[in-house]
Design a protein around this motif. Structure first.
Motif, PDB file in Angstrom:
ATOM      1  N   GLY A  90       7.968  28.233  13.754  1.00  0.00           N
ATOM      2  CA  GLY A  90       9.247  27.604  14.040  1.00  0.00           C
ATOM      3  C   GLY A  90      10.334  28.033  13.061  1.00  0.00           C
ATOM      4  O   GLY A  90      11.477  28.294  13.458  1.00  0.00           O
ATOM      5  N   VAL A  91       9.973  28.131  11.787  1.00  0.00           N
ATOM      6  CA  VAL A  91      10.936  28.589  10.782  1.00  0.00           C
ATOM      7  C   VAL A  91      11.329  30.037  11.069  1.00  0.00           C
ATOM      8  O   VAL A  91      12.508  30.411  10.982  1.00  0.00           O
ATOM      9  N   CYS A 144      10.433  42.792   6.761  1.00  0.00           N
ATOM     10  CA  CYS A 144      11.656  42.106   6.308  1.00  0.00           C
ATOM     11  C   CYS A 144      12.165  42.703   4.998  1.00  0.00           C
ATOM     12  O   CYS A 144      13.367  42.950   4.847  1.00  0.00           O
ATOM     13  N   LEU A 145      11.255  42.928   4.075  1.00  0.00           N
ATOM     14  CA  LEU A 145      11.664  43.499   2.788  1.00  0.00           C
ATOM     15  C   LEU A 145      12.127  44.944   2.950  1.00  0.00           C
ATOM     16  O   LEU A 145      13.133  45.354   2.359  1.00  0.00           O
ATOM     17  N   THR A 168      14.836  33.322   5.151  1.00  0.00           N
ATOM     18  CA  THR A 168      14.223  32.283   5.971  1.00  0.00           C
ATOM     19  C   THR A 168      12.989  32.821   6.696  1.00  0.00           C
ATOM     20  O   THR A 168      11.977  32.123   6.808  1.00  0.00           O
ATOM     21  N   THR A 169      13.059  34.052   7.161  1.00  0.00           N
ATOM     22  CA  THR A 169      11.899  34.659   7.826  1.00  0.00           C
ATOM     23  C   THR A 169      10.735  34.807   6.854  1.00  0.00           C
ATOM     24  O   THR A 169       9.588  34.502   7.201  1.00  0.00           O
ATOM     25  N   VAL A 170      11.011  35.238   5.638  1.00  0.00           N
ATOM     26  CA  VAL A 170       9.954  35.390   4.629  1.00  0.00           C
ATOM     27  C   VAL A 170       9.324  34.029   4.327  1.00  0.00           C
ATOM     28  O   VAL A 170       8.095  33.916   4.196  1.00  0.00           O
ATOM     29  N   ILE A 171      10.130  32.989   4.242  1.00  0.00           N
ATOM     30  CA  ILE A 171       9.589  31.639   4.021  1.00  0.00           C
ATOM     31  C   ILE A 171       8.694  31.245   5.195  1.00  0.00           C
ATOM     32  O   ILE A 171       7.587  30.728   5.001  1.00  0.00           O
ATOM     33  N   GLY A 172       9.149  31.504   6.422  1.00  0.00           N
ATOM     34  CA  GLY A 172       8.343  31.198   7.608  1.00  0.00           C
ATOM     35  C   GLY A 172       7.037  31.963   7.640  1.00  0.00           C
ATOM     36  O   GLY A 172       5.986  31.412   7.978  1.00  0.00           O
TER      37      GLY A 172
END
Length: 109
Positions: free
Chosen positions: A72-73, A13-14, A89-93
């Protein structure tokens, strides 16, 4: 292994965000929805195996609940526009999923 895969997702992601800013051609490939959908599918398979095994071995459901929330996130992030909110949001998930794996590891001790 599952925590390592979560870390690889975070790196992806990063790296995608950085490459999108630097190399639009490479960013188009790495930002492809197919890669995100495939990565999420693999994360769900590994997560279901690792977290499910933790329930069976330890009888403790909290790690699986936390990990499932993280998955789910991550899945919900696929529905967001590609304006930075999807990556955040993906990083939080991924972080929530990694916490679930860490709780599973602690339960094993």
């Amino acid at each position: 292994m599952a925590i390592g895969l979560s870390g690889l997702c975070l790196v992806h992601c990063l790296a995608t965000a950085i490459l999108l800013g630097m190399l639009s051609a490479a960013g188009g490939f790495l930002g492809s929805p197919l890669i995100h959908e495939t990565g999420l599918g693999l994360a769900m398979i590994v997560g279901a195996f690792a977290l499910g095994r933790g329930i069976i071995e330890h009888g403790f459901m909290m790690p699986s609940a936390v990990g499932s929330l993280g998955l789910g996130v991550m899945g919900g992030a696929l529905t967001l526009p590609h304006n930075g909110s999807e990556a955040l949001t993906t990083v939080i998930g991924v972080g929530i999923l990694a916490l679930g794996h860490q709780l599973n590891s602690i339960a094993a001790d």
